[in-house]
Design an enzyme around this catalytic site. Structure first.
Site, PDB file in Angstrom:
ATOM      1  N   CYS A 110       0.843  -1.269   0.013  1.00 48.28           N
ATOM      2  CA  CYS A 110       0.078  -0.026   0.112  1.00 48.28           C
ATOM      3  C   CYS A 110       1.027   0.965   0.036  1.00 48.28           C
ATOM      4  CB  CYS A 110      -0.870  -0.144   1.467  1.00 48.28           C
ATOM      5  SG  CYS A 110      -2.229   1.273   1.357  1.00 48.28           S
ATOM      6  N   HIS A 153      -9.074  -3.373  -3.067  1.00 48.27           N
ATOM      7  CA  HIS A 153      -8.007  -2.585  -2.348  1.00 48.27           C
ATOM      8  C   HIS A 153      -8.387  -1.265  -2.248  1.00 48.27           C
ATOM      9  CE1 HIS A 153      -3.884  -1.988  -0.650  1.00 48.27           C
ATOM     10  NE2 HIS A 153      -4.313  -0.720  -1.138  1.00 48.27           N
ATOM     11  N   GLU A 154      -8.838  -0.451  -3.484  1.00 50.84           N
ATOM     12  CA  GLU A 154      -9.063   0.998  -3.544  1.00 50.84           C
ATOM     13  C   GLU A 154     -10.457   1.201  -2.886  1.00 50.84           C
ATOM     14  OE1 GLU A 154      -5.720   1.002  -4.941  1.00 50.84           O
ATOM     15  OE2 GLU A 154      -6.660   2.713  -3.917  1.00 50.84           O
ATOM     16  N   HIS A 157     -10.136   1.316   0.734  1.00 50.69           N
ATOM     17  CA  HIS A 157      -9.640   2.820   1.344  1.00 50.69           C
ATOM     18  C   HIS A 157     -10.851   3.469   1.551  1.00 50.69           C
ATOM     19  CE1 HIS A 157      -5.429   2.214   1.614  1.00 50.69           C
ATOM     20  NE2 HIS A 157      -5.217   1.784   0.390  1.00 50.69           N
TER      21      HIS A 157
END
Ligand code: K2U
Ligand code: NI
Length: 183
Positions: A110, A153-154, A157
């Site tokens: 990351c 993954h994004e 966030h």
């Protein structure tokens, strides 16, 4: 231009809370931010530019990583077949997903984490994402394999979730049940 100095690191509050939905149509400033996020990814993958500005390579970036608590992400990479995924997305949402899981055999990193964290990150193997693009067009993407992992993954966030939150604490390299490894 966005550089590593603009990217907040683990422990920053923006990375630990859900980001706010963005009102549509997006503002000029929000459109410009998405363009700058996409440009950062392109710069980070260009050897000369990355060296010149000391950029870490990235294939995705979420606004909370810039301390901006808005549901905006940028994605830029080519998959193993050379298909380009290049998007600036507003309010992306996973609207359906497979029961089957997947994980990157090499683990994840990351841009907001300056240390290696080992272990398999269980993800949905296939997802359907609904979002709005920077021009206000609705977009629906069916993703699997590596692209599905990058998008998850994004989107994590935007929900204050870091990749290591998914890693098995007892055995980081436990193979997730009903899963396929992505090399
Ligand atoms: O959100 C970010 O920190 C960007 C991550 C996204 C990501 C990490 C692991 C697996 C999928 C997506 C960076 O792209 S991490 C650096 C990187 C660079 C090239 C390829 C894979 C990971
Ligand atoms: Ni990240």
């Amino acid at each position: 231009m966005i550089t590593m100095d603009d990217i907040v690191r683990e422990g920053h509050p923006s990375l630990e809370k859900p980001a706010a939905e963005v009102g549509l149509p997006i503002s000029k400033e929000e459109k410009k931010l998405l363009e700058e996020m996409l440009q950062f990814l392109i710069n980070s993958q260009d050897e000369e530019t990355a060296k010149k500005y000391d950029l870490r390579a990235g294939v995705g970036l979420a606004a909370p990583q810039l301390g901006i608590e808005k549901r905006l992400i940028a994605i830029h990479f080519e998959d193993f077949n050379g298909k380009l995924y290049s998007y600036g997305l507003v309010n992306p949402k996973i609207i359906s997903h497979s029961v089957e899981q997947s994980y990157l055999a090499s683990g994840e990193g990351c841009l907001s984490v300056d240390r290696p964290i080992e272990g398999y990150v269980p993800r949905h193997a296939r997802i359907t994402v609904r979002a709005t693009d920077a021009d206000g067009n609705p977009i629906k993407l069916r993703l699997k394999g590596y692209p599905a992992i990058v998008f998850q993954h994004e989107i994590d966030h935007l929900n204050g979730i870091m990749f290591y939150d998914h890693i098995n604490k007892e055995n980081p390299f436990a193979i997730p049940e009903n899963s396929v490894a992505i090399d």
